[in-house]
Design a protein around this motif. Structure first.
Motif: not given
Ligand code: GLC
Length: 357
Positions: A153-171
């Motif tokens: 079930g949901s929600p799911v705290e997800a390492p990939e989402l956090n990784a994507y957000l870091v990637l967005q912030c650095d970009n």
């Protein structure tokens, strides 16, 4: 561009980012248009819709066909109440990738505010535990519809989402520097550093050699390559990178004949032919190749790039996903798949540059 040329309608949020990655090599204007279609349908609160259709956007569960409206909701959620639907955030990364090809800073200027608002939406709404780590409220927003990560079930705290957000912030920091918004640069960099350090402090599982997803703070016992996506941050310590590389290259877990399966081979949930429950997806491999490169592992990045190119070439068509054991594409996988073609093209260009030295 639709996900497939055959029977698959709509312009899908994160698909467009991968399409842009491929198109940038031959037609940067078409690449920009992929991102513009999503950004011009931004909601007033900053969220970017899951899908843009001719008839309007799909941005909540109430926009789904009736039969699907109850799927994936948290326990006790009234299906009559809309749950927002989006997709993983990759637009700043894709915009910057286009700029690398054509150097058009006007485009970066054009997307900076809307992307900033979109990231603000995640930061405001997607941290239910208030710990500076972000999660998805619905499997469709994760892009991994039937992944066993969502079986509980949901929600799911997800390492990939956090990784994507870091990637967005650095970009975004890099974009801000390019377009002269110098005061914003440290803000983006600090946010990227803060998310990474929370991730390492709370979601690194040294025994599993992976970052873990969690639900209400409880780790979810499913091994997937999404637990390796923090490689994309390029901000991990050497020891963690070494463990992640060991995990990825383990033939009993993530390195079969055709790496990388979307569930570990030795996980009870692994099914080689079922969508996000085992098959190889070329866009996932493309992200992992970049993760390895950003984390200082160019040899491993090149190895995965070559395996991915070989897999794609071995089949008569670009397919939605592939069986990691045989390389064949399961019957249900959509044909003529756009992000598979785009990921292939982008990796092929990189391979050509590498072989030209
Ligand atoms: C499937 C995938 C999702 C993708 C969509 C369009 O629903 O799970 O990630 O965006 O298809 O390709």
């Amino acid at each position: 561009m639709a996900p497939s040329k055959i029977g698959y309608v709509g312009i899908w949020n994160w698909d467009s980012c991968f399409h842009a990655l491929g198109l940038r090599h031959g037609d940067p204007e078409a690449a920009k248009d992929q991102l513009r279609i999503i950004l011009t349908h931004q909601l007033p609160d900053g969220m970017l819709p899951d899908v843009v259709h001719d008839a309007g956007v799909l941005a909540s569960t109430l926009d789904l066909p009736l039969s699907e409206q109850g799927y994936g909701l948290p326990p006790g959620w009234d299906p009559g109440v809309p749950m927002p639907l989006t997709k993983p955030p990759l637009i700043a990364w894709a915009a910057r990738a286009i700029w690398e090809k054509d150097g058009d800073a006007d485009f970066l200027e054009e997307v900076y505010e809307p992307v900033s608002l979109a990231l603000g939406w995640w930061f405001r709404t997607a941290d239910p535990e208030g710990n500076g780590l972000f999660g998805y409220d619905h499997p469709y927003s994760s892009g991994l519809d039937d992944s066993p990560l969502w079986d509980g079930g949901s929600p799911v705290e997800a390492p990939e989402l956090n990784a994507y957000l870091v990637l967005q912030c650095d970009n975004m920091a890099a974009i801000a520097a390019t377009i002269g918004r110098h005061l914003d640069v440290p803000r983006w960099r600090q946010r990227a550093a803060a998310i990474t350090s929370q991730l390492v402090a709370h979601r690194w599982d040294d025994r599993a050699g992976l970052f873990v997803s969690s639900r209400h703070g409880e780790p979810i016992p499913v091994a997937t390559p999404f637990g390796m996506m923090p490689l994309l941050t390029g901000r991990l310590g050497k020891r963690i990178v070494r463990r992640l590389v060991e995990t990825m290259s383990d033939p009993g877990r993530f390195w079969p004949r055709h790496p990388v399966p979307t569930v570990a081979l030795d996980d009870p949930a692994f099914e080689p032919g079922r969508m996000w429950r085992g098959p190889v997806w070329l866009n996932v491999n493309r992200l992992l190749v970049e993760g390895l490169a950003r984390s200082g592992r160019p040899a491993e990045a090149a190895a995965l790039r070559r395996h991915t190119l070989e897999l794609a070439i071995s089949q008569p068509d670009f397919r939605e996903y592939y069986d990691p054991l045989t390389g064949a594409s399961p019957q249900r996988a959509a044909p003529m798949f756009s992000w598979a073609a785009a990921a292939f093209l982008d990796l092929a260009v990189a391979e050509t540059h590498a072989s030209e030295g």
